[in-house]
Design an enzyme around this catalytic site. Structure first.
Site, PDB file in Angstrom:
ATOM      1  CG  ASP A 122      -0.131  -5.517  -8.285  1.00 20.97           C
ATOM      2  OD1 ASP A 122       0.822  -5.566  -7.487  1.00 20.97           O
ATOM      3  OD2 ASP A 122      -1.317  -5.592  -7.940  1.00 20.97           O
TER       4      ASP A 122
ATOM      5  CG  HIS B 270      -2.086  -0.992   1.025  1.00 18.20           C
ATOM      6  ND1 HIS B 270      -3.237  -0.736   0.310  1.00 18.20           N
ATOM      7  CD2 HIS B 270      -2.193  -2.273   1.472  1.00 18.20           C
ATOM      8  CE1 HIS B 270      -4.020  -1.816   0.341  1.00 18.20           C
ATOM      9  NE2 HIS B 270      -3.407  -2.755   1.030  1.00 18.20           N
ATOM     10  CB  THR B 271       4.370   1.975  -0.274  1.00 24.59           C
ATOM     11  OG1 THR B 271       4.783   0.788  -0.969  1.00 24.59           O
ATOM     12  CG2 THR B 271       4.481   1.728   1.230  1.00 24.59           C
ATOM     13  CG  ASP B 272       1.217   0.507  -5.396  1.00 29.02           C
ATOM     14  OD1 ASP B 272       0.472   0.674  -4.397  1.00 29.02           O
ATOM     15  OD2 ASP B 272       0.906  -0.211  -6.360  1.00 29.02           O
TER      16      ASP B 272
ATOM     17  CB  ALA C 188      -4.268 -16.196  -4.351  1.00 27.58           C
ATOM     18  N   GLY C 189      -4.158 -12.660  -3.943  1.00 28.93           N
ATOM     19  CA  GLY C 189      -3.215 -11.600  -3.624  1.00 28.93           C
ATOM     20  C   GLY C 189      -1.912 -11.712  -4.381  1.00 28.93           C
ATOM     21  CG  LEU C 190      -0.355 -14.967  -5.175  1.00 25.84           C
ATOM     22  CD1 LEU C 190      -0.163 -16.451  -5.467  1.00 25.84           C
ATOM     23  CD2 LEU C 190       0.776 -14.448  -4.286  1.00 25.84           C
TER      24      LEU C 190
ATOM     25  CB  SER D  97      -4.662 -13.488 -10.978  1.00 25.55           C
ATOM     26  OG  SER D  97      -5.780 -12.885 -10.335  1.00 25.55           O
ATOM     27  CB  SER D  98      -6.181  -8.367 -12.081  1.00 19.97           C
ATOM     28  OG  SER D  98      -5.414  -7.662 -11.121  1.00 19.97           O
TER      29      SER D  98
END
Length: 389
Positions: free
Chosen positions: A178, A42-44, A129-131, A133-134
């Site tokens: 991401d 949550h820094t980006d 899953a927080g990885l 994917s989007s």
């Protein structure tokens, strides 16, 4: 504990799936990875610093151009057949197909001459899953369209356009991490990214070579960053920056944190600021430890980061807290949630000899709590986006 399957097998499955759905062969297959953010959460979107790396698990898009401007998209993992979208169809509200549709719309809005496409998706990256994917789907789609239509995009342009797709056409106000990780990471490294200046440095990181293992624990609690909770945190951070008279919370020095907190009358704002400022400091300290050849010493920073995300930023959940506590209790060097939160995965740093015990300890804790068994995979920094076939 699971890893990935050989890339050629998934690329072949993407080709075969495309042919089965559309009745002809694709022009190629493009892949983009999921990502783990080692630290810097949550820094980006606060113009801060992040430290992601690419997973070896990737999303594969088999694609071919169409002359009529129509986008037809099919996923092996999603029931419901082929999604057909006309050029002027809004991306939002079209389910998973909003992501590739958003990429098409973002490219066209930026002035790129992009026609239609048939797409078939095979993904190794678990959704929710927080990885990321989007972002993997967006970047793989953008790479395919770039080559199909000869756009000549740089990786930086690809990341920015994919973020625009997610922000404007899907409705998730994410930062740039991401998409940049999916587009730009390299194998054997974490990516030290300044999200304001977009400067990048590839920092060597090979857990196995250091006698370590990095586990990703998928709690199987799916998160949805489009539900408003993520946007609420971002809006709170932006309001706090305005109250402090800075462009973004990245501009609050760690040494001046107490003064900044004292200038904010609202407890919720103070907690958001404290997390962002201390998390940027944890990124800097982690990079310094990796540069010094001390990856084991990163563990306590991971655990401190999780406490900050849980207590100050309030984006964890009971399952993530359990995964982190159980891993540390079983002998991990450190653990934290990774990704946007509200579900998803935790990342756990362990000594190689302790990996099986820690994984079993987490599974036992979930069983004792009456929860589904978590999925555990070993993560080694893999390559970024590429043509796969």
């Amino acid at each position: 504990m699971s890893g990935g399957v050989p890339e050629r097998d998934t690329a072949r499955a993407a080709c075969d799936g495309f042919r089965a759905v559309f009745g002809y062969g694709p022009a190629g297959v493009w892949a983009a990875p999921g990502r783990v953010n080692l630290i810097g959460e949550h820094t980006d979107y606060n113009d801060g610093f992040v430290l992601p790396f690419a997973l070896r698990q990737s999303t594969f898009v088999a694609a071919a151009p169409r002359a009529d401007g129509l986008l037809r998209a099919h996923s092996a993992a999603v029931p419901g057949g082929v999604a057909e979208l006309a050029p002027d169809t809004p991306a939002a509200g079209t389910g998973w197909a909003a992501y590739p549709a958003g990429v098409v719309r973002a490219l066209r809005a930026a002035g790129h001459r992009v026609g239609g496409a048939d797409l078939h998706v095979e993904s190794e990256v678990p959704a929710g899953a927080g990885l990321s994917s989007s972002a993997a789907l967006e970047v793989a789609t953008a790479l395919a369209l770039d080559e199909l239509y000869g756009l000549g995009l740089s990786r930086e342009e690809t990341a920015l356009l994919c973020r625009r797709a997610e922000n404007e056409h899907v409705g998730v106000p994410c930062g740039i991490m991401d998409q940049t990780a999916a587009a730009c990471c390299t194998a054997g490294h974490v990516l030290h990214l300044d999200t304001r200046e977009l400067t990048r440095r590839h920092v060597p990181f090979g857990p196995a070579a250091a006698g370590l293992r990095l586990l990703v624990v998928d709690t199987r609690v799916e998160h949805d960053l489009a539900d408003g909770s993520y946007a609420k945190r971002r809006a709170g951070c932006e309001a706090a920056a305005r109250a402090l008279g800075v462009r973004a919370l990245r501009d609050v020095p760690y040494a001046s944190l107490d003064d900044a907190l004292g200038a904010l009358p609202d407890g919720a704002a103070r907690r958001l600021v404290r997390h962002v400022v201390t998390e940027n400091d944890r990124v800097a300290r982690t990079v310094a430890l990796l540069d010094a050849g001390r990856p084991r010493a990163v563990g306590p920073l991971l655990t401190a980061g999780h406490a900050s995300l849980r207590d100050d930023f309030a984006v964890s959940c009971p399952e993530l807290d359990l995964a982190v506590a159980a891993a540390n209790g079983a002998g991990a060097l450190g653990a934290r949630m990774t990704g946007g939160g509200f579900g998803g995965s935790a990342v756990v740093l362990v000594a190689e000899e302790d990996a099986e015990r820690v994984a079993k300890g987490v599974a036992a804790a979930f069983a004792a709590a009456g929860l589904r068994r978590p999925r555990v995979l070993t993560a080694e920094p893999g390559p970024g986006a590429r043509r796969a076939a």
